[in-house]
Design an enzyme around this catalytic site. Structure first.
Site, PDB file in Angstrom:
ATOM      1  N   GLY A   1       0.817  -1.211   0.000  1.00  0.00           N
ATOM      2  CA  GLY A   1       0.000   0.000   0.000  1.00  0.00           C
ATOM      3  C   GLY A   1       0.847   1.255   0.000  1.00  0.00           C
ATOM      4  O   GLY A   1       0.417   2.310   0.483  1.00  0.00           O
ATOM      5  N   ILE A   2       2.043   1.177  -0.554  1.00  0.00           N
ATOM      6  CA  ILE A   2       2.975   2.305  -0.518  1.00  0.00           C
ATOM      7  C   ILE A   2       2.476   3.505  -1.326  1.00  0.00           C
ATOM      8  O   ILE A   2       2.849   4.645  -1.056  1.00  0.00           O
ATOM      9  CB  ILE A   2       4.379   1.877  -1.014  1.00  0.00           C
ATOM     10  CG1 ILE A   2       5.428   2.936  -0.652  1.00  0.00           C
ATOM     11  CG2 ILE A   2       4.359   1.584  -2.519  1.00  0.00           C
ATOM     12  CD1 ILE A   2       6.856   2.487  -0.891  1.00  0.00           C
TER      13      ILE A   2
ATOM     14  N   ASP B   1      -1.181   6.725   3.619  1.00  0.00           N
ATOM     15  CA  ASP B   1      -0.300   6.338   4.717  1.00  0.00           C
ATOM     16  C   ASP B   1       1.049   5.851   4.202  1.00  0.00           C
ATOM     17  O   ASP B   1       2.087   6.133   4.803  1.00  0.00           O
ATOM     18  CB  ASP B   1      -0.947   5.239   5.565  1.00  0.00           C
ATOM     19  CG  ASP B   1      -2.153   5.740   6.338  1.00  0.00           C
ATOM     20  OD1 ASP B   1      -2.578   6.898   6.118  1.00  0.00           O
ATOM     21  OD2 ASP B   1      -2.689   4.978   7.161  1.00  0.00           O
TER      22      ASP B   1
ATOM     23  N   LEU C   1      -1.812  -8.772  -3.072  1.00  0.00           N
ATOM     24  CA  LEU C   1      -2.173  -9.448  -1.826  1.00  0.00           C
ATOM     25  C   LEU C   1      -3.014 -10.700  -2.052  1.00  0.00           C
ATOM     26  O   LEU C   1      -3.193 -11.497  -1.132  1.00  0.00           O
ATOM     27  CB  LEU C   1      -2.916  -8.489  -0.882  1.00  0.00           C
ATOM     28  CG  LEU C   1      -2.044  -7.845   0.202  1.00  0.00           C
ATOM     29  CD1 LEU C   1      -0.950  -6.988  -0.429  1.00  0.00           C
ATOM     30  CD2 LEU C   1      -2.884  -6.997   1.148  1.00  0.00           C
TER      31      LEU C   1
ATOM     32  N   GLN D   1      -8.511  -3.231   0.437  1.00  0.00           N
ATOM     33  CA  GLN D   1      -9.642  -2.563  -0.213  1.00  0.00           C
ATOM     34  C   GLN D   1     -10.237  -1.755   0.936  1.00  0.00           C
ATOM     35  O   GLN D   1     -10.960  -2.276   1.759  1.00  0.00           O
ATOM     36  CB  GLN D   1     -10.640  -3.579  -0.765  1.00  0.00           C
ATOM     37  CG  GLN D   1     -11.738  -2.993  -1.664  1.00  0.00           C
ATOM     38  CD  GLN D   1     -12.549  -1.883  -1.014  1.00  0.00           C
ATOM     39  OE1 GLN D   1     -12.282  -0.684  -1.237  1.00  0.00           O
ATOM     40  NE2 GLN D   1     -13.533  -2.232  -0.208  1.00  0.00           N
TER      41      GLN D   1
ATOM     42  N   SER E   1      -8.248  -1.171  12.108  1.00  0.00           N
ATOM     43  CA  SER E   1      -9.092   0.001  11.877  1.00  0.00           C
ATOM     44  C   SER E   1     -10.136   0.178  12.967  1.00  0.00           C
ATOM     45  O   SER E   1     -10.651  -0.796  13.525  1.00  0.00           O
ATOM     46  CB  SER E   1      -9.794  -0.152  10.520  1.00  0.00           C
ATOM     47  OG  SER E   1     -10.816   0.806  10.369  1.00  0.00           O
TER      48      SER E   1
ATOM     49  N   GLU F   1     -13.018   0.949  12.388  1.00  0.00           N
ATOM     50  CA  GLU F   1     -14.263   0.406  11.856  1.00  0.00           C
ATOM     51  C   GLU F   1     -14.562  -0.981  12.438  1.00  0.00           C
ATOM     52  O   GLU F   1     -15.690  -1.458  12.349  1.00  0.00           O
ATOM     53  CB  GLU F   1     -14.202   0.317  10.325  1.00  0.00           C
ATOM     54  CG  GLU F   1     -14.291   1.662   9.611  1.00  0.00           C
ATOM     55  CD  GLU F   1     -15.688   2.273   9.682  1.00  0.00           C
ATOM     56  OE1 GLU F   1     -16.668   1.517   9.739  1.00  0.00           O
ATOM     57  OE2 GLU F   1     -15.782   3.512   9.687  1.00  0.00           O
TER      58      GLU F   1
ATOM     59  N   TYR G   1     -15.920  -4.323   5.049  1.00  0.00           N
ATOM     60  CA  TYR G   1     -14.570  -3.823   5.332  1.00  0.00           C
ATOM     61  C   TYR G   1     -14.239  -4.024   6.804  1.00  0.00           C
ATOM     62  O   TYR G   1     -13.153  -4.504   7.161  1.00  0.00           O
ATOM     63  CB  TYR G   1     -14.470  -2.339   4.977  1.00  0.00           C
ATOM     64  CG  TYR G   1     -13.200  -1.686   5.463  1.00  0.00           C
ATOM     65  CD1 TYR G   1     -11.990  -1.913   4.827  1.00  0.00           C
ATOM     66  CD2 TYR G   1     -13.208  -0.840   6.573  1.00  0.00           C
ATOM     67  CE1 TYR G   1     -10.813  -1.318   5.271  1.00  0.00           C
ATOM     68  CE2 TYR G   1     -12.046  -0.243   7.030  1.00  0.00           C
ATOM     69  CZ  TYR G   1     -10.860  -0.483   6.382  1.00  0.00           C
ATOM     70  OH  TYR G   1      -9.696   0.104   6.834  1.00  0.00           O
TER      71      TYR G   1
ATOM     72  N   LYS H   1     -11.331  -6.540   8.406  1.00  0.00           N
ATOM     73  CA  LYS H   1     -10.261  -6.024   9.257  1.00  0.00           C
ATOM     74  C   LYS H   1     -10.180  -6.773  10.588  1.00  0.00           C
ATOM     75  O   LYS H   1      -9.094  -6.974  11.132  1.00  0.00           O
ATOM     76  CB  LYS H   1     -10.465  -4.524   9.509  1.00  0.00           C
ATOM     77  CG  LYS H   1      -9.995  -3.630   8.377  1.00  0.00           C
ATOM     78  CD  LYS H   1      -8.480  -3.651   8.233  1.00  0.00           C
ATOM     79  CE  LYS H   1      -7.983  -2.638   7.230  1.00  0.00           C
ATOM     80  NZ  LYS H   1      -6.500  -2.681   7.064  1.00  0.00           N
TER      81      LYS H   1
ATOM     82  N   ASN I   1      -9.832   7.286  12.258  1.00  0.00           N
ATOM     83  CA  ASN I   1      -9.769   8.008  10.986  1.00  0.00           C
ATOM     84  C   ASN I   1      -8.628   9.024  10.967  1.00  0.00           C
ATOM     85  O   ASN I   1      -8.494   9.829  11.885  1.00  0.00           O
ATOM     86  CB  ASN I   1     -11.092   8.728  10.723  1.00  0.00           C
ATOM     87  CG  ASN I   1     -12.239   7.760  10.543  1.00  0.00           C
ATOM     88  OD1 ASN I   1     -12.612   7.053  11.479  1.00  0.00           O
ATOM     89  ND2 ASN I   1     -12.811   7.725   9.353  1.00  0.00           N
TER      90      ASN I   1
ATOM     91  N   ARG J   1     -12.159  14.243   2.271  1.00  0.00           N
ATOM     92  CA  ARG J   1     -11.572  14.836   1.058  1.00  0.00           C
ATOM     93  C   ARG J   1     -12.676  15.268   0.100  1.00  0.00           C
ATOM     94  O   ARG J   1     -12.532  16.275  -0.617  1.00  0.00           O
ATOM     95  CB  ARG J   1     -10.641  13.829   0.401  1.00  0.00           C
ATOM     96  CG  ARG J   1      -9.915  14.377  -0.824  1.00  0.00           C
ATOM     97  CD  ARG J   1      -8.884  15.453  -0.468  1.00  0.00           C
ATOM     98  NE  ARG J   1      -8.455  16.142  -1.671  1.00  0.00           N
ATOM     99  CZ  ARG J   1      -7.715  15.575  -2.631  1.00  0.00           C
ATOM    100  NH1 ARG J   1      -7.289  14.316  -2.479  1.00  0.00           N
ATOM    101  NH2 ARG J   1      -7.375  16.258  -3.697  1.00  0.00           N
TER     102      ARG J   1
END
Length: 326
Positions: A9-10, A14, A58, A82, A124, A126, A148, A152, A177, A190
């Protein structure tokens, strides 16, 4: 000795901030990226000459193993997923495969290829979902309210099981968050700052949002990646909540964003039912006292500073676009 790190996830928000932090600390950085017809490298374009990118996915164990063999990392940061909650309702199986099973594939790879590496899992807030206590800490019950979220939870417990079963240095960062000017446009924060900037520049007339009353604990991504790194420096692995301890509503975020451009948000923000989640998470508020006590970590950027930072970045982006069009 120069440390090396592999970041999945580079290319994300993050991943880009973490890469900058690790480069400052003298790391050799490898990034796992998916092969796309149009590579999305905008967030790391300014450091491409300082990092090594390795193609992988992944969902593919062999590519993960190859990436680990090539990088031989001291630290592995699993930030890939995702990660858009709304999309997880439309693609629940893919979300489970990437966000959940993807973590197990990396853990398996680390176990066999570089068992001494320190592993960081991006958990997360979440996962808490329908909360049974406020604020939430490391011992709070998980009650996820989206594909999601429960993907997680699976990844989070996989990390703990590998740590306890194989003695791996595997830690979970339960991040609440966290936002920045590099946040994807599909995320509500955003979407708000971009919308305010577009309306200010007369490029849009309204902004459609979902539940304005939903409250979140919002922090700055640049602060949160420091917590990730601190976890990897500890002798013993552990799990940490990373949060500001302050919650604000989507409506509050919108008001601040429109205040920054000198507009009354009530005149432009419209509630659209299509953006309401099937199962809403109304309040997430984190207790990061353990991270402060054990890691010495505290957030530096305030909520108000964060909103202003994001709005100003979007204003400048549209100003630059207009200048180029002339």
């Amino acid at each position: 000795m120069i440390k090396s790190a592999l970041i999945t996830g580079i290319t994300g928000q993050d991943g880009s901030y973490l890469s900058e932090l690790l480069l400052e600390k003298g790391y050799k950085i490898y990034g796992l990226i998916r092969r796309l017809s149009t590579p999305n490298l905008a967030r790391i374009d300014h450091i491409l000459d300082q990092i090594t990118l390795i193609e992988g996915d992944l969902t593919d164990q062999s590519s993960i193993n190859n990436a680990l063999k090539e990088s031989q990392p001291n630290e592995v940061y699993n930030l890939a997923a995702q990660s858009f909650v709304a999309t997880s309702w439309n693609q629940p199986v893919l979300t489970g495969d990437v966000t959940g099973l993807g973590t197990v594939r990396i853990l398996e790879g680390v176990r066999h290829v570089c068992p001494d590496a320190h592993f960081y899992q991006a958990s997360s807030s979440e996962m808490f979902g329908k909360v049974n206590e406020t604020p939430q800490n490391e011992n709070s019950r998980f009650y996820p309210r989206s594909p999601y979220g429960f993907a997680k939870v699976y990844a989070h417990w996989a990390c703990i099981n590998y740590r306890e079963s194989y003695g791996m240095h595997a830690s979970n960062g339960i991040l609440f968050n966290h936002e920045s000017p590099r946040r994807g446009i599909e995320f509500v924060t955003r979407k708000i700052t971009d919308g305010a900037a577009r309306i200010y520049h007369s490029m849009a007339k309204e902004l459609r949002l979902g539940n304005l009353d939903a409250k979140r604990d919002w922090g700055y991504a640049g602060d949160y990646v420091k917590a990730m790194w601190l976890m990897m420096q500890k002798k013993e692995p552990d799990d940490f909540v990373v949060a500001t301890g302050r919650a604000h509503s989507v409506g509050e975020f919108a008001k601040l964003a429109f205040d920054e451009v000198g507009l009354d948000w009530n005149n432009y923000v419209k509630v659209d039912p299509k953006f309401i989640r099937p199962a809403e998470v109304n309040l997430l508020l984190g207790d990061a006292s353990k991270a402060k006590r054990v890691l010495g970590w505290e957030p530096e950027v305030t909520f108000e500073e964060l909103v202003k930072m994001m709005v100003r970045a979007d204003l400048k982006r549209y100003e630059d676009i207009r200048r180029m069009e002339k």
